[in-house]
Design a protein around this motif. Sequence first.
Motif, PDB file in Angstrom:
ATOM      1  N   ALA A  66      -2.064  -7.346  -3.805  1.00  0.00           N
ATOM      2  CA  ALA A  66      -2.413  -8.367  -4.738  1.00  0.00           C
ATOM      3  C   ALA A  66      -3.756  -8.716  -4.839  1.00  0.00           C
ATOM      4  O   ALA A  66      -4.566  -8.874  -5.960  1.00  0.00           O
ATOM      5  N   ARG A  67      -4.894  -8.626  -3.942  1.00  0.00           N
ATOM      6  CA  ARG A  67      -6.058  -8.743  -4.036  1.00  0.00           C
ATOM      7  C   ARG A  67      -6.852  -7.722  -4.867  1.00  0.00           C
ATOM      8  O   ARG A  67      -7.785  -7.823  -5.345  1.00  0.00           O
ATOM      9  N   LEU A  68      -6.357  -6.580  -4.350  1.00  0.00           N
ATOM     10  CA  LEU A  68      -7.001  -5.387  -5.089  1.00  0.00           C
ATOM     11  C   LEU A  68      -6.747  -5.449  -6.367  1.00  0.00           C
ATOM     12  O   LEU A  68      -7.614  -5.177  -7.431  1.00  0.00           O
ATOM     13  N   ILE A  69      -5.553  -5.554  -6.930  1.00  0.00           N
ATOM     14  CA  ILE A  69      -5.179  -5.865  -8.601  1.00  0.00           C
ATOM     15  C   ILE A  69      -5.876  -6.925  -9.172  1.00  0.00           C
ATOM     16  O   ILE A  69      -6.283  -6.768 -10.388  1.00  0.00           O
ATOM     17  N   ASP A  70      -6.288  -8.003  -8.382  1.00  0.00           N
ATOM     18  CA  ASP A  70      -6.984  -9.071  -9.000  1.00  0.00           C
ATOM     19  C   ASP A  70      -8.484  -8.480  -9.228  1.00  0.00           C
ATOM     20  O   ASP A  70      -9.149  -9.042 -10.090  1.00  0.00           O
ATOM     21  N   GLY A  71      -9.001  -7.487  -8.523  1.00  0.00           N
ATOM     22  CA  GLY A  71     -10.276  -7.256  -8.590  1.00  0.00           C
ATOM     23  C   GLY A  71     -10.297  -5.972  -9.576  1.00  0.00           C
ATOM     24  O   GLY A  71     -11.183  -5.872 -10.579  1.00  0.00           O
ATOM     25  N   ASN A  72      -9.232  -4.781  -9.782  1.00  0.00           N
ATOM     26  CA  ASN A  72      -9.563  -3.964 -10.878  1.00  0.00           C
ATOM     27  C   ASN A  72      -8.584  -3.969 -11.949  1.00  0.00           C
ATOM     28  O   ASN A  72      -8.499  -3.095 -12.731  1.00  0.00           O
ATOM     29  N   ARG A  73      -7.760  -5.082 -12.052  1.00  0.00           N
ATOM     30  CA  ARG A  73      -7.114  -5.331 -13.059  1.00  0.00           C
ATOM     31  C   ARG A  73      -5.922  -4.280 -13.418  1.00  0.00           C
ATOM     32  O   ARG A  73      -5.405  -4.048 -14.456  1.00  0.00           O
ATOM     33  N   ALA A  74      -5.581  -3.432 -12.746  1.00  0.00           N
ATOM     34  CA  ALA A  74      -4.667  -2.380 -12.756  1.00  0.00           C
ATOM     35  C   ALA A  74      -3.318  -3.007 -12.867  1.00  0.00           C
ATOM     36  O   ALA A  74      -2.896  -4.183 -12.568  1.00  0.00           O
ATOM     37  N   PHE A  75      -2.471  -2.082 -13.405  1.00  0.00           N
ATOM     38  CA  PHE A  75      -0.955  -2.796 -13.742  1.00  0.00           C
ATOM     39  C   PHE A  75       0.053  -2.365 -12.543  1.00  0.00           C
ATOM     40  O   PHE A  75       0.116  -1.021 -12.415  1.00  0.00           O
ATOM     41  N   THR A  76       0.691  -3.092 -12.232  1.00  0.00           N
ATOM     42  CA  THR A  76       1.975  -2.821 -11.021  1.00  0.00           C
ATOM     43  C   THR A  76       2.610  -4.021 -11.274  1.00  0.00           C
ATOM     44  O   THR A  76       2.543  -5.334 -10.911  1.00  0.00           O
ATOM     45  N   ALA A  77       3.944  -3.659 -11.369  1.00  0.00           N
ATOM     46  CA  ALA A  77       5.146  -4.788 -11.201  1.00  0.00           C
ATOM     47  C   ALA A  77       5.577  -5.201  -9.933  1.00  0.00           C
ATOM     48  O   ALA A  77       6.097  -6.041  -9.681  1.00  0.00           O
ATOM     49  N   LEU A  78       5.090  -4.463  -8.907  1.00  0.00           N
ATOM     50  CA  LEU A  78       5.338  -4.814  -7.616  1.00  0.00           C
ATOM     51  C   LEU A  78       4.718  -6.060  -7.134  1.00  0.00           C
ATOM     52  O   LEU A  78       5.019  -6.515  -6.157  1.00  0.00           O
ATOM     53  N   VAL A  79       3.646  -6.444  -7.528  1.00  0.00           N
ATOM     54  CA  VAL A  79       2.964  -7.591  -7.246  1.00  0.00           C
ATOM     55  C   VAL A  79       3.189  -9.058  -7.834  1.00  0.00           C
ATOM     56  O   VAL A  79       2.921 -10.057  -7.632  1.00  0.00           O
ATOM     57  N   TRP A  80       4.315  -8.801  -8.664  1.00  0.00           N
ATOM     58  CA  TRP A  80       4.985  -9.937  -9.458  1.00  0.00           C
ATOM     59  C   TRP A  80       5.742 -10.814  -8.490  1.00  0.00           C
ATOM     60  O   TRP A  80       5.919 -11.918  -8.597  1.00  0.00           O
TER      61      TRP A  80
END
Length: 416
Positions: A66-80
């Motif tokens: 989740a912290r990585l997605i916050d930084g790179n704005r990549a898409f993944t439904a698994l952090v929902w």
Amino acid sequence: MNLSARLRTAVARGHVRVTASALGPWQSAVVRIGFSFTWLLFLVREWPHRRELYGPDGPWNWDMAARLIDGNRAFTALVWSDSVVWFEIVYTLAIVSSALLLLGWRTRTMSVLFMIGVLSLQNRSIFVGDGGDNLVHLMAMYLVLTRCGRVWSLDARRAAREAERERPPRDTTGVVLWAVTGSALLWAQLFTDARLFLTADGPLPGLGWATVLWGLWIVQAGWWFVRRHAPGEPRAVLDALANVAHNGALLVIMAEVCLLYASAGWYKIQGSRWQDGTALYYPLHLDYFSPWPALADVLAGSGTLVMVLTYGTVIAQVAFPFTLLNRRVKNAMLVLLMLEHLGIAVLLGLPFFSLAAIAADAVFLPTNFLRWAGARLGRARGRVTARAVRLPGQRARESDAESPAGTLVRPRTLRE
């Protein structure tokens, strides 16, 4: 005819060719089948280890992802959600969408769900992938823009049946599928920590994933409405736009493959490991890359063979983009590259990387060969179907179906 007139004529012909038809329908179908089969096979193979690779039992836990997605704005439904049930749902939907895209059922919708499945799993754990995963990652996004179900698909079979009718039938399945996907997207947008930004870094700078997904969903509705209620000029305009998007995406796929081989080949030239042959020699002695140790030992024991394979790989990769100028040389080089990837799959134990690379190479296969192969497979399927579908008691009468001249009379089937 002067130069300006010739130029205008060439531009007009090019415009008609790009907008009037979706080029390379067989090539795009092979790419669709190849990548969906590769990803499906990978997901099924890793089913026992799915939670360690992409789920809650992996070393890359949900908080870190989740912290990585916050930084790179990549898409993944698994952090929902960090729920195990949610992970199982996403993984299962990834398998189902891959299988349906392979069959060509509702390819417009399945290509989007296929992309969501690929991005969700790969962006959840970015450190478990290899070059083949990167290739699947890119092609999953490109396939969304292609009309990859024009041939060799259930959609093509349904379109052929509908073409015989004066008015298109009610597409109840399509409407239900559109409503279900829209409801799921709305739920993700409103009731989960989806991070579906409307204006943020997404597929393109300034374009968020919410904009992309909602846009694709709205386009589906517009396509159905125009096809159903405005089959004249509006349908022609949408067809032209779809053809332009398809042809552009197909061009990008071809450029991606050329860039892949060119960059790999030029980087190999600069490395000393590929100049002295150790780039191939060392992996053949690693247990991790040697599923067949005896075969690897035989290959590594011949210095001449190692040198030929090493320099041949570099030459083939560097030369491939230039071989596109000559059709025969290009076809011969494609055979060599596909054989190279088959060798990598067998000798180094990288089957999914090889399958992905061969699926990408297939975009350059000649149309005549693909049509010939499709015709042969169609005839083989027809023979299998004819043998499988017989009248009751047919097998019992086959022994009595001999003519007086001693030749067997071909049994009749339901297809006749």
